[in-house]
Design a protein around this motif. Structure first.
Motif, mmCIF file in Angstrom:
data_model
loop_
_atom_site.group_PDB
_atom_site.id
_atom_site.type_symbol
_atom_site.label_atom_id
_atom_site.label_comp_id
_atom_site.label_asym_id
_atom_site.label_seq_id
_atom_site.Cartn_x
_atom_site.Cartn_y
_atom_site.Cartn_z
ATOM 1 N N GLU A 1 0.809 -1.214 0.000
ATOM 2 C CA GLU A 1 0.000 0.000 0.000
ATOM 3 C C GLU A 1 0.844 1.267 0.000
ATOM 4 O O GLU A 1 0.443 2.272 -0.558
ATOM 5 C CB GLU A 1 -0.966 -0.020 1.174
ATOM 6 N N GLY A 2 2.001 1.249 0.629
ATOM 7 C CA GLY A 2 2.856 2.430 0.656
ATOM 8 C C GLY A 2 3.577 2.619 -0.663
ATOM 9 O O GLY A 2 3.502 1.791 -1.568
ATOM 10 N N GLU A 3 4.283 3.722 -0.760
ATOM 11 C CA GLU A 3 5.036 4.045 -1.969
ATOM 12 C C GLU A 3 6.306 3.194 -2.062
ATOM 13 O O GLU A 3 7.071 3.103 -1.106
ATOM 14 C CB GLU A 3 5.414 5.537 -1.952
ATOM 15 N N HIS B 1 9.472 -3.878 1.968
ATOM 16 C CA HIS B 1 8.054 -3.531 1.945
ATOM 17 C C HIS B 1 7.248 -4.773 2.332
ATOM 18 O O HIS B 1 7.698 -5.898 2.117
ATOM 19 C CB HIS B 1 7.631 -3.073 0.543
#
Length: 151
Positions: A53-55, A67
């Motif tokens: 979900e994060g960059e 990640h």
């Protein structure tokens, strides 16, 4: 081997996402291409396909970013490595041969440490600014099967 034409950064990211959805623990993707060809964009797509979900950003100054999504994802950028022996210092084997997916930008810097089984992605700039020719090469049965799933 499979070839794709990408007409935009979004196309490149979308192809990475398609592959990311097929990747499993232990898979290794090597991303080849000139500076600015779209390796990081492709890696962002892999991350999206893995449910991150994060960059996903390029780990230019840290060598590797971790990640978490459907699978753990290690994203390497070896641009600043001068000698593959530096990878022993960070314990690269624990990343590569672990319960995670690895994507490696600038894998030519791995020298003799290139994994025998892997998926290679070559991103070449086309004649138009955003045009990219993306070639996928499978090394090993797992990756041959992955390419068949791309149909």
């Amino acid at each position: 081997m499979k070839k794709y034409i990408s007409k935009s950064m979004e196309d490149t990211k979308s192809l990475g996402e398609k592959i990311g959805k097929l990747l499993k623990k232990g898979d290794i993707v090597l991303l080849y291409g000139d500076l600015g060809s779209g390796k990081t964009v492709f890696a962002k797509g892999i991350g999206k396909g893995l449910g991150i979900e994060g960059e996903v950003t390029s780990p230019t100054f840290t060598l590797v970013n971790e990640h978490h999504g459907r699978e753990k994802f290690y994203h390497f950028d070896l641009y600043r490595i001068d000698d593959y022996a530096e990878l022993y210092e960070i314990g690269y084997e624990e990343y590569f041969y672990n319960e995670a997916v690895c994507a490696v930008e600038w894998p030519e810097r791995l020298g003799p440490l290139i994994p025998k089984e892997r998926l290679e992605v070559l991103i070449e700039k086309g004649e138009e600014e955003d045009l990219r020719i993306i070639t996928l090469n499978a090394f090993g049965k797992r990756y041959e099967e992955l390419l068949k799933e791309m149909d």
